[in-house]
Design a protein around this motif. Sequence first.
Motif, PDB file in Angstrom:
ATOM      1  N   ARG A  24       1.334   5.669  10.214  1.00  0.00           N
ATOM      2  CA  ARG A  24       1.728   4.556   9.338  1.00  0.00           C
ATOM      3  C   ARG A  24       2.902   3.779   9.937  1.00  0.00           C
ATOM      4  O   ARG A  24       2.903   2.553   9.966  1.00  0.00           O
ATOM      5  CB  ARG A  24       2.102   5.121   7.975  1.00  0.00           C
ATOM      6  CG  ARG A  24       2.611   4.108   6.989  1.00  0.00           C
ATOM      7  CD  ARG A  24       3.063   4.814   5.725  1.00  0.00           C
ATOM      8  NE  ARG A  24       3.459   3.895   4.686  1.00  0.00           N
ATOM      9  CZ  ARG A  24       3.960   4.282   3.535  1.00  0.00           C
ATOM     10  NH1 ARG A  24       4.107   5.565   3.274  1.00  0.00           N
ATOM     11  NH2 ARG A  24       4.318   3.396   2.642  1.00  0.00           N
ATOM     12  N   ASN A  28       0.840  -1.181   0.000  1.00  0.00           N
ATOM     13  CA  ASN A  28       0.000   0.000   0.000  1.00  0.00           C
ATOM     14  C   ASN A  28       0.885   1.245   0.000  1.00  0.00           C
ATOM     15  O   ASN A  28       1.406   1.635   1.032  1.00  0.00           O
ATOM     16  CB  ASN A  28      -0.905  -0.032   1.229  1.00  0.00           C
ATOM     17  CG  ASN A  28      -1.970   1.020   1.165  1.00  0.00           C
ATOM     18  OD1 ASN A  28      -2.181   1.633   0.132  1.00  0.00           O
ATOM     19  ND2 ASN A  28      -2.632   1.239   2.273  1.00  0.00           N
ATOM     20  N   LYS A  31       2.726   5.824  -6.155  1.00  0.00           N
ATOM     21  CA  LYS A  31       1.686   4.972  -6.735  1.00  0.00           C
ATOM     22  C   LYS A  31       1.968   4.653  -8.202  1.00  0.00           C
ATOM     23  O   LYS A  31       1.454   3.686  -8.733  1.00  0.00           O
ATOM     24  CB  LYS A  31       0.330   5.647  -6.593  1.00  0.00           C
ATOM     25  CG  LYS A  31      -0.098   5.789  -5.141  1.00  0.00           C
ATOM     26  CD  LYS A  31      -1.420   6.470  -5.007  1.00  0.00           C
ATOM     27  CE  LYS A  31      -1.784   6.585  -3.534  1.00  0.00           C
ATOM     28  NZ  LYS A  31      -3.051   7.229  -3.327  1.00  0.00           N
TER      29      LYS A  31
END
Length: 185
Positions: free
Chosen positions: A160, A2, A7
């Motif tokens: 995170r 993730n 990305k």
Amino acid sequence: MNFIILKDPDRQQAIRKWHSELHDEDHRGDRARLRRCDRIDAVMLEPACFRLCQKTKGDTEGLALVAGLLTWVENLSDQPTALLLGRFKPGGDTPLFSELRFRRLLASSAPDDFYQGMRRAIMQLGKTADPIQLADEILHWHAQHKWPDNYQGIRQWRYRMARGYYAPQSLPTGLISDSSRRPQP
């Protein structure tokens, strides 16, 4: 995996290729010069950093952090950095990266402090990390540092990292090895 910042598969591939080239025997000098840099300003002046910036077309300061820290990664892993940091030392009951050092890393508010803390973390991991995952984590910290209002709550870099560091105690058996699991209270 993730990813928060990286990305784009083309940027991931560019970083992977840059890291691989940097660790070729032909680029020992570039690696040595980057490793001697103790501040981000110095990393930004290195030719290897310029090559990374040209290949990925991103923010120079963020990519300088990536370049300076990926130069230390020699052993590849497929695990997030925080999860590796939270694993127990072999045969022990303390994490590879102490909780005190981890909290100091989370508290990093300046690029040079973050750089030093992450470099220390990579060394504690035996120079082991996933280059793309680590680059994403570094760029996440940098983006949050530049635009803090965009990274609140569970979008925070700190969240995170803490989730990954403490994950071994909350993941079901079978997702991670028993030797890395924290004891249940």
